[in-house]
Design a protein around this motif. Structure first.
Motif, PDB file in Angstrom:
ATOM      1  N   VAL A   1      -1.408   5.849  -3.631  1.00  0.00           N
ATOM      2  CA  VAL A   1      -1.634   6.689  -2.792  1.00  0.00           C
ATOM      3  C   VAL A   1      -1.892   8.132  -3.689  1.00  0.00           C
ATOM      4  CG1 VAL A   1      -0.433   8.187  -1.224  1.00  0.00           C
ATOM      5  CG2 VAL A   1      -0.352   5.592  -0.861  1.00  0.00           C
ATOM      6  N   LYS A   2      -1.096   8.321  -4.547  1.00  0.00           N
ATOM      7  CA  LYS A   2      -1.185   9.515  -5.473  1.00  0.00           C
ATOM      8  C   LYS A   2      -2.548   9.598  -6.235  1.00  0.00           C
ATOM      9  CE  LYS A   2       0.630  11.794  -9.365  1.00  0.00           C
ATOM     10  NZ  LYS A   2       1.758  11.789 -10.407  1.00  0.00           N
ATOM     11  N   HIS A   3      -3.046   8.238  -6.174  1.00  0.00           N
ATOM     12  CA  HIS A   3      -4.598   8.399  -7.159  1.00  0.00           C
ATOM     13  C   HIS A   3      -5.674   8.133  -6.073  1.00  0.00           C
ATOM     14  CE1 HIS A   3      -1.819   8.151 -10.648  1.00  0.00           C
ATOM     15  NE2 HIS A   3      -2.905   8.587 -11.160  1.00  0.00           N
ATOM     16  N   LYS A   4      -5.294   8.145  -4.553  1.00  0.00           N
ATOM     17  CA  LYS A   4      -6.297   7.857  -3.536  1.00  0.00           C
ATOM     18  C   LYS A   4      -7.074   6.697  -3.574  1.00  0.00           C
ATOM     19  CE  LYS A   4      -7.038  13.056  -3.205  1.00  0.00           C
ATOM     20  NZ  LYS A   4      -6.157  13.376  -3.570  1.00  0.00           N
TER      21      LYS A   4
ATOM     22  N   SER B   1       2.793   3.649  -4.222  1.00  0.00           N
ATOM     23  CA  SER B   1       3.086   5.121  -4.436  1.00  0.00           C
ATOM     24  C   SER B   1       2.028   5.669  -5.707  1.00  0.00           C
ATOM     25  CB  SER B   1       4.424   5.489  -5.041  1.00  0.00           C
ATOM     26  OG  SER B   1       5.291   5.397  -3.873  1.00  0.00           O
ATOM     27  N   TRP B   2       1.908   5.068  -6.574  1.00  0.00           N
ATOM     28  CA  TRP B   2       0.933   5.165  -7.583  1.00  0.00           C
ATOM     29  C   TRP B   2      -0.431   5.144  -6.766  1.00  0.00           C
ATOM     30  CZ3 TRP B   2      -3.348   2.713  -9.531  1.00  0.00           C
ATOM     31  CH2 TRP B   2      -3.868   3.159 -10.589  1.00  0.00           C
TER      32      TRP B   2
END
Length: 126
Positions: free
Chosen positions: A47-50, A44-45
């Protein structure tokens, strides 16, 4: 109803001192129990930070840890929370006496767990 200790995996590890005993009797089983959550939190982290997990190398994962994750207080607090939340009252009292040392050990073990799970992380569908 099972106790918090009853749901933990049993690990037969040797230890020589009180700190190492707490690490091997309490922390390691909790982190093993929480392994899938740790991996999902990292995903999740990322994905959030691409961060494209499918294309990272193990060296890239180490760099990500050193440059980003190790400095991110929000995720560090979440990782501590999913660990500490499985303590019994007695274990929390032990933890509170030397929390700085135990926090270092928790993060070192989580980091190693991520590195050891590199293929699992890399193959997570984004």
């Amino acid at each position: 109803m099972p106790s918090k200790k009853d749901i933990r995996p049993v690990l037969n590890l040797n230890f020589s001192g009180a700190t190492e005993a707490f690490q091997n009797i309490t922390l390691r089983p909790i982190l093993k129990l929480q392994h899938s959550i740790i991996i999902l939190m990292f995903k999740s982290w990322a994905v959030k930070h691409k961060i494209r997990l499918s294309s990272i190398t193990v060296e890239g994962l180490k760099e990500i840890w050193e440059k980003s994750l190790s400095k991110n207080n929000a995720i560090k607090n979440q990782l501590l929370g999913i660990t500490i939340g499985h303590f019994t009252e007695e274990e929390y009292e032990t933890y509170a006496l030397n929390s700085s040392e135990y926090n270092k050990r928790i993060f070192t073990m989580i980091k190693q767990r991520l590195f050891d799970s590199f293929e699992e992380i890399k193959n997570i569908t984004e």
